[in-house]
Design a protein around this motif. Sequence first.
Motif, mmCIF file in Angstrom:
data_model
loop_
_atom_site.group_PDB
_atom_site.id
_atom_site.type_symbol
_atom_site.label_atom_id
_atom_site.label_comp_id
_atom_site.label_asym_id
_atom_site.label_seq_id
_atom_site.Cartn_x
_atom_site.Cartn_y
_atom_site.Cartn_z
ATOM 1 N N ALA A 33 2.886 -3.984 5.180
ATOM 2 C CA ALA A 33 2.313 -4.039 3.831
ATOM 3 C C ALA A 33 2.860 -5.204 3.017
ATOM 4 C CB ALA A 33 2.579 -2.725 3.103
ATOM 5 N N TYR A 34 4.118 -5.547 3.311
ATOM 6 C CA TYR A 34 4.736 -6.647 2.546
ATOM 7 C C TYR A 34 3.994 -7.971 2.748
ATOM 8 C CZ TYR A 34 8.355 -9.670 0.619
ATOM 9 O OH TYR A 34 9.033 -10.600 -0.139
ATOM 10 N N GLU A 35 3.392 -8.155 3.903
ATOM 11 C CA GLU A 35 2.683 -9.404 4.232
ATOM 12 C C GLU A 35 1.218 -9.397 3.790
ATOM 13 O OE1 GLU A 35 4.755 -7.926 6.493
ATOM 14 O OE2 GLU A 35 6.307 -9.443 6.218
ATOM 15 N N VAL A 36 0.713 -8.260 3.345
ATOM 16 C CA VAL A 36 -0.699 -8.176 2.982
ATOM 17 C C VAL A 36 -1.093 -9.178 1.893
ATOM 18 C CG1 VAL A 36 -2.428 -6.675 1.899
ATOM 19 C CG2 VAL A 36 -1.076 -5.833 3.831
ATOM 20 N N PRO A 37 -0.332 -9.275 0.791
ATOM 21 C CA PRO A 37 -0.763 -10.206 -0.264
ATOM 22 C C PRO A 37 -0.865 -11.664 0.187
ATOM 23 C CG PRO A 37 0.868 -8.670 -1.117
ATOM 24 C CD PRO A 37 0.841 -8.465 0.371
ATOM 25 N N VAL B 91 2.830 2.941 3.732
ATOM 26 C CA VAL B 91 4.281 2.867 3.543
ATOM 27 C C VAL B 91 4.791 4.294 3.358
ATOM 28 C CG1 VAL B 91 6.160 1.751 2.310
ATOM 29 C CG2 VAL B 91 3.913 0.664 2.364
ATOM 30 N N ILE B 92 5.651 4.721 4.283
ATOM 31 C CA ILE B 92 6.162 6.094 4.259
ATOM 32 C C ILE B 92 7.646 6.041 3.961
ATOM 33 C CG2 ILE B 92 6.474 8.207 5.595
ATOM 34 C CD1 ILE B 92 4.054 7.243 7.314
ATOM 35 N N THR C 161 16.223 2.594 0.130
ATOM 36 C CA THR C 161 15.350 2.145 -0.963
ATOM 37 C C THR C 161 14.331 1.108 -0.496
ATOM 38 O OG1 THR C 161 16.992 0.441 -1.518
ATOM 39 C CG2 THR C 161 17.139 2.553 -2.704
ATOM 40 N N HIS C 162 14.313 0.825 0.796
ATOM 41 C CA HIS C 162 13.379 -0.181 1.315
ATOM 42 C C HIS C 162 11.934 0.139 0.931
ATOM 43 C CE1 HIS C 162 11.511 -2.567 4.775
ATOM 44 N NE2 HIS C 162 12.106 -3.442 3.991
ATOM 45 N N TYR C 163 11.606 1.421 0.961
ATOM 46 C CA TYR C 163 10.259 1.887 0.593
ATOM 47 C C TYR C 163 9.833 1.323 -0.759
ATOM 48 C CZ TYR C 163 6.882 5.374 -1.205
ATOM 49 O OH TYR C 163 5.793 6.007 -1.775
ATOM 50 N N ASP C 164 10.727 1.415 -1.727
ATOM 51 C CA ASP C 164 10.387 1.004 -3.097
ATOM 52 C C ASP C 164 10.054 -0.480 -3.159
ATOM 53 O OD1 ASP C 164 12.986 3.174 -3.588
ATOM 54 O OD2 ASP C 164 10.997 3.618 -4.398
ATOM 55 N N TYR C 165 10.846 -1.273 -2.425
ATOM 56 C CA TYR C 165 10.616 -2.718 -2.465
ATOM 57 C C TYR C 165 9.289 -3.071 -1.786
ATOM 58 C CZ TYR C 165 15.390 -3.092 -4.068
ATOM 59 O OH TYR C 165 16.534 -2.965 -4.818
ATOM 60 N N VAL C 166 9.024 -2.462 -0.643
ATOM 61 C CA VAL C 166 7.788 -2.771 0.069
ATOM 62 C C VAL C 166 6.572 -2.369 -0.776
ATOM 63 C CG1 VAL C 166 6.381 -2.253 2.099
ATOM 64 C CG2 VAL C 166 8.838 -2.647 2.357
ATOM 65 N N CYS C 167 6.615 -1.166 -1.318
ATOM 66 C CA CYS C 167 5.478 -0.694 -2.123
ATOM 67 C C CYS C 167 5.264 -1.558 -3.360
ATOM 68 C CB CYS C 167 5.705 0.751 -2.563
ATOM 69 S SG CYS C 167 5.694 1.942 -1.234
ATOM 70 N N ASN C 168 6.352 -1.799 -4.066
ATOM 71 C CA ASN C 168 6.225 -2.545 -5.321
ATOM 72 C C ASN C 168 5.735 -3.969 -5.093
ATOM 73 O OD1 ASN C 168 7.089 -0.345 -6.802
ATOM 74 N ND2 ASN C 168 9.256 -0.980 -6.803
ATOM 75 N N GLU C 169 6.286 -4.620 -4.079
ATOM 76 C CA GLU C 169 5.876 -6.016 -3.839
ATOM 77 C C GLU C 169 4.451 -6.093 -3.290
ATOM 78 O OE1 GLU C 169 8.816 -6.866 -5.799
ATOM 79 O OE2 GLU C 169 7.592 -8.524 -5.052
ATOM 80 N N ALA C 170 4.062 -5.135 -2.499
ATOM 81 C CA ALA C 170 2.685 -5.127 -1.991
ATOM 82 C C ALA C 170 1.709 -4.943 -3.151
ATOM 83 C CB ALA C 170 2.515 -4.026 -0.951
ATOM 84 N N PRO D 11 -11.843 -10.238 -6.331
ATOM 85 C CA PRO D 11 -11.288 -8.890 -6.253
ATOM 86 C C PRO D 11 -10.526 -8.643 -4.964
ATOM 87 C CG PRO D 11 -13.593 -8.818 -6.887
ATOM 88 C CD PRO D 11 -13.301 -10.219 -6.467
ATOM 89 N N VAL D 12 -9.265 -8.204 -5.094
ATOM 90 C CA VAL D 12 -8.485 -7.782 -3.926
ATOM 91 C C VAL D 12 -8.121 -6.326 -4.176
ATOM 92 C CG1 VAL D 12 -6.469 -8.195 -2.483
ATOM 93 C CG2 VAL D 12 -7.599 -10.124 -3.620
ATOM 94 N N ILE D 13 -8.604 -5.454 -3.300
ATOM 95 C CA ILE D 13 -8.530 -4.019 -3.526
ATOM 96 C C ILE D 13 -7.268 -3.444 -2.899
ATOM 97 C CG2 ILE D 13 -9.744 -1.823 -3.260
ATOM 98 C CD1 ILE D 13 -11.192 -4.001 -4.982
ATOM 99 N N PHE D 14 -6.556 -2.625 -3.664
ATOM 100 C CA PHE D 14 -5.272 -2.047 -3.255
ATOM 101 C C PHE D 14 -5.489 -0.796 -2.406
ATOM 102 C CE2 PHE D 14 -0.835 -1.403 -3.420
ATOM 103 C CZ PHE D 14 -0.550 -0.092 -3.730
ATOM 104 N N GLY D 15 -5.316 -0.973 -1.120
ATOM 105 C CA GLY D 15 -5.520 0.142 -0.173
ATOM 106 C C GLY D 15 -4.259 0.466 0.599
ATOM 107 N N ILE D 16 -3.112 0.343 -0.090
ATOM 108 C CA ILE D 16 -1.840 0.670 0.558
ATOM 109 C C ILE D 16 -1.509 2.128 0.252
ATOM 110 C CG2 ILE D 16 0.577 0.032 0.847
ATOM 111 C CD1 ILE D 16 -1.338 -2.251 1.503
#
Length: 161
Positions: free
Chosen positions: A57-61, A82-83, A88-97, A111-116
């Motif tokens: 997910a981190y590479e999606v943007p 992201v599970i 705290t890695h989860y928080d960083y991946v989710c937030n940055e994605a 438009p870039v749609i958030f499907g994470i």
Amino acid sequence: MVKTIEANLIGTGLRVGIVVGRFNDFINAKLLDGAVDGLRRHGVEDDAIEVAWVPGAYEVPFIAKKLVESGKYDAVIGLGTVIRGATTHYDYVCNEAAKGIQQVSLQTGVPVIFGIVTTESIEQAIERAGTKAGNKGYDCAISAIEMANLVRVIEPVAVTV
Ligand SMILES: Nc1c(NC[C@H](O)[C@H](O)[C@H](O)CO)[nH]c(=O)[nH]c1=O
Ligand SMILES: CC(=O)[C@@H](O)COP(=O)(O)O
């Protein structure tokens, strides 16, 4: 009379890129199936849909921005799961994605749609990938079509003859 600016859900003629993460791909494959199903059912032709796989997910943007910059798409969908783990890695991946996807949209006007899918458990992710809570990928397909058409309503596409 109040003027309402809104768009239809007709996908015919639209070009859509999908960026999907490999991390948790047993979920993401279902999200992708849902997204493609939603696009097809609303008229987007198969040859107008392209899929790019990224590590997570981190590479999606980053790849979403590359797709937008190619000028080939009316909308891009970012898919991933992201599970939460033990750190705290989860928080960083989710937030940055999330921030990254939003930034690409705002910076490019496409438009870039958030499907994470961001969950506390695998079960929650499964529920959102085609079981009791629907399919987030399908939902994103509908949003992508509406947003792409809404941009065209606001900024009519020059018709080349
Ligand atoms: N733990 C999850 C990840 N982690 C990987 C990152 O997304 C990224 O690929 C890595 O940090 C290298 O830059 N990714 C997910 O999509 N889902 C996860 O649960
Ligand atoms: C969301 C994640 O990055 C997760 O897979 C990492 O797990 P952990 O926090 O246990 O290292």
